[in-house]
Motif scaffolding. Sequence first.
Motif, PDB file in Angstrom:
ATOM      1  N   SER A   1       0.823  -1.209   0.000  1.00 32.50           N
ATOM      2  CA  SER A   1       0.000   0.000   0.000  1.00 32.50           C
ATOM      3  C   SER A   1       0.856   1.257   0.000  1.00 32.50           C
ATOM      4  O   SER A   1       0.391   2.334  -0.361  1.00 32.50           O
ATOM      5  N   GLN A   2       2.130   1.122   0.377  1.00 36.52           N
ATOM      6  CA  GLN A   2       3.000   2.297   0.446  1.00 36.52           C
ATOM      7  C   GLN A   2       3.838   2.486  -0.807  1.00 36.52           C
ATOM      8  O   GLN A   2       4.049   3.611  -1.256  1.00 36.52           O
ATOM      9  N   SER A   3       4.328   1.428  -1.390  1.00 35.75           N
ATOM     10  CA  SER A   3       5.198   1.563  -2.563  1.00 35.75           C
ATOM     11  C   SER A   3       4.908   0.456  -3.564  1.00 35.75           C
ATOM     12  O   SER A   3       4.575  -0.670  -3.189  1.00 35.75           O
ATOM     13  N   ARG A   4       5.041   0.818  -4.836  1.00 38.90           N
ATOM     14  CA  ARG A   4       4.818  -0.140  -5.915  1.00 38.90           C
ATOM     15  C   ARG A   4       5.863   0.099  -6.991  1.00 38.90           C
ATOM     16  O   ARG A   4       6.241   1.227  -7.267  1.00 38.90           O
ATOM     17  N   TRP A   5       6.308  -0.982  -7.601  1.00 42.27           N
ATOM     18  CA  TRP A   5       7.196  -0.841  -8.749  1.00 42.27           C
ATOM     19  C   TRP A   5       6.773  -1.849  -9.790  1.00 42.27           C
ATOM     20  O   TRP A   5       6.163  -2.877  -9.493  1.00 42.27           O
ATOM     21  N   ALA A   6       7.086  -1.558 -11.044  1.00 42.41           N
ATOM     22  CA  ALA A   6       6.693  -2.441 -12.137  1.00 42.41           C
ATOM     23  C   ALA A   6       7.591  -2.212 -13.337  1.00 42.41           C
ATOM     24  O   ALA A   6       8.176  -1.143 -13.510  1.00 42.41           O
ATOM     25  N   ALA A   7       7.691  -3.231 -14.173  1.00 45.69           N
ATOM     26  CA  ALA A   7       8.443  -3.154 -15.412  1.00 45.69           C
ATOM     27  C   ALA A   7       7.696  -3.943 -16.471  1.00 45.69           C
ATOM     28  O   ALA A   7       6.982  -4.903 -16.163  1.00 45.69           O
ATOM     29  N   GLY A   8       7.836  -3.532 -17.725  1.00 49.51           N
ATOM     30  CA  GLY A   8       7.136  -4.231 -18.789  1.00 49.51           C
ATOM     31  C   GLY A   8       7.529  -3.693 -20.149  1.00 49.51           C
ATOM     32  O   GLY A   8       8.660  -3.254 -20.359  1.00 49.51           O
ATOM     33  N   ALA A   9       6.569  -3.703 -21.054  1.00 48.00           N
ATOM     34  CA  ALA A   9       6.836  -3.284 -22.426  1.00 48.00           C
ATOM     35  C   ALA A   9       5.687  -2.433 -22.939  1.00 48.00           C
ATOM     36  O   ALA A   9       4.526  -2.652 -22.592  1.00 48.00           O
ATOM     37  N   ALA A  10       6.040  -1.438 -23.764  1.00 50.36           N
ATOM     38  CA  ALA A  10       5.057  -0.543 -24.378  1.00 50.36           C
ATOM     39  C   ALA A  10       5.065  -0.760 -25.885  1.00 50.36           C
ATOM     40  O   ALA A  10       6.122  -0.953 -26.490  1.00 50.36           O
ATOM     41  N   PHE A  11       3.878  -0.711 -26.489  1.00 48.84           N
ATOM     42  CA  PHE A  11       3.734  -0.926 -27.924  1.00 48.84           C
ATOM     43  C   PHE A  11       2.873   0.189 -28.511  1.00 48.84           C
ATOM     44  O   PHE A  11       1.879   0.610 -27.909  1.00 48.84           O
ATOM     45  N   LYS A  12       3.256   0.670 -29.674  1.00 44.39           N
ATOM     46  CA  LYS A  12       2.462   1.680 -30.380  1.00 44.39           C
ATOM     47  C   LYS A  12       2.157   1.143 -31.781  1.00 44.39           C
ATOM     48  O   LYS A  12       3.052   0.721 -32.510  1.00 44.39           O
ATOM     49  N   PHE A  13       0.855   1.171 -32.126  1.00 45.36           N
ATOM     50  CA  PHE A  13       0.396   0.602 -33.389  1.00 45.36           C
ATOM     51  C   PHE A  13       0.011   1.721 -34.362  1.00 45.36           C
ATOM     52  O   PHE A  13      -0.607   2.715 -33.953  1.00 45.36           O
ATOM     53  N   PRO A  14       0.339   1.599 -35.639  1.00 44.73           N
ATOM     54  CA  PRO A  14       0.076   2.668 -36.623  1.00 44.73           C
ATOM     55  C   PRO A  14      -1.381   2.715 -37.065  1.00 44.73           C
ATOM     56  O   PRO A  14      -1.708   2.486 -38.219  1.00 44.73           O
ATOM     57  N   THR A  15      -2.263   3.039 -36.110  1.00 49.40           N
ATOM     58  CA  THR A  15      -3.691   3.133 -36.398  1.00 49.40           C
ATOM     59  C   THR A  15      -4.119   4.555 -36.736  1.00 49.40           C
ATOM     60  O   THR A  15      -5.297   4.800 -36.984  1.00 49.40           O
ATOM     61  N   GLY A  16      -3.176   5.493 -36.714  1.00 47.14           N
ATOM     62  CA  GLY A  16      -3.508   6.890 -36.952  1.00 47.14           C
ATOM     63  C   GLY A  16      -3.984   7.163 -38.355  1.00 47.14           C
ATOM     64  O   GLY A  16      -3.530   6.533 -39.323  1.00 47.14           O
TER      65      GLY A  16
ATOM     66  N   LYS B   1       4.350   3.979 -38.143  1.00 47.50           N
ATOM     67  CA  LYS B   1       5.362   3.017 -37.732  1.00 47.50           C
ATOM     68  C   LYS B   1       4.844   2.106 -36.609  1.00 47.50           C
ATOM     69  O   LYS B   1       4.053   2.521 -35.763  1.00 47.50           O
ATOM     70  N   TRP B   2       5.315   0.861 -36.631  1.00 40.59           N
ATOM     71  CA  TRP B   2       5.138  -0.054 -35.509  1.00 40.59           C
ATOM     72  C   TRP B   2       6.307   0.184 -34.564  1.00 40.59           C
ATOM     73  O   TRP B   2       7.469   0.143 -34.974  1.00 40.59           O
ATOM     74  N   SER B   3       5.992   0.446 -33.279  1.00 42.71           N
ATOM     75  CA  SER B   3       7.047   0.787 -32.325  1.00 42.71           C
ATOM     76  C   SER B   3       6.867   0.006 -31.031  1.00 42.71           C
ATOM     77  O   SER B   3       5.746  -0.363 -30.656  1.00 42.71           O
ATOM     78  N   ALA B   4       7.970  -0.223 -30.341  1.00 39.07           N
ATOM     79  CA  ALA B   4       7.927  -0.914 -29.052  1.00 39.07           C
ATOM     80  C   ALA B   4       9.142  -0.516 -28.235  1.00 39.07           C
ATOM     81  O   ALA B   4      10.137  -0.004 -28.770  1.00 39.07           O
ATOM     82  N   GLY B   5       9.069  -0.742 -26.925  1.00 35.90           N
ATOM     83  CA  GLY B   5      10.183  -0.426 -26.049  1.00 35.90           C
ATOM     84  C   GLY B   5       9.857  -0.757 -24.613  1.00 35.90           C
ATOM     85  O   GLY B   5       8.738  -1.164 -24.284  1.00 35.90           O
TER      86      GLY B   5
END
Length: 245
Positions: free
Chosen positions: A99-114, A122-126
């Motif tokens: 309840s006091q502290s949280r941490w997380a890690a993962g991956a982000a994705f961007k899709f060319p739906t614009g 562009k297809w992007s990730a990181g």
Amino acid sequence: MEERTDTALVDPLTPNLWFSLEDESLQTVSGSSNQLNLRAQIPLAANPPIANLLASGQALSLIKLKMPIVLSAPSNAGIEAATGTGDVTATWLGGFGTSQSRWAAGAAFKFPTGSGSLGSGKWSAGPALGYTYGTGRWTFGVYTQSFFSYAGSGSRSPVAQTQVEPQISVALSDGWSLGTSDMKFTYDYDEGSFANVPVGVRIAKQIKAGSRRWDAYFEAEKNLKASGGTTWSLRLGAKLVFLRP
């Protein structure tokens, strides 16, 4: 992982199901624009036995989604103003916390739906990282995600950016809170400089109704790097949060 209701509005790692609608008005070097940001967070099943081995608390696993919808935009260099959807962003975060502290890690994705020029093409990730710490009425945190293009239209510029979002918030009385806005310091690796250096404030109000809570907020933000395009941003949003039992 008990939720700290005084600071949950600004904690990006609170593992609740929520949906939000945000109206964002932007003042750019070429004129003003307006867009709606549709967001959602979906918590996934965690694994408490693993969490007990690695940390004090419970595991968290989240999927965050964002779709911008441009309602109006200025014309640029003789090109007719465009409206439509922007690129969809999806982020997965896994981690642990209390309840006091949280941490997380993962991956982000961007899709060319614009639509047309509204997207990167562009297809992007990181990688994506986040940490929050709450003490008393205060919440401190940082969230970062990066996007590097790996496929897409050859006629569009490559994407290589990192966004860093520092957060500070203090809970006031009657469900009100005051803090920094959704500031995204954006570093562009191709340009070798920051594309956005924003400074802003947020005032927010929580309204609880049984097992649900409404979060309403207003943000005003100034971009100190005017050459990045956007000079001012005003945001008015509402979030429906489904509280965990």
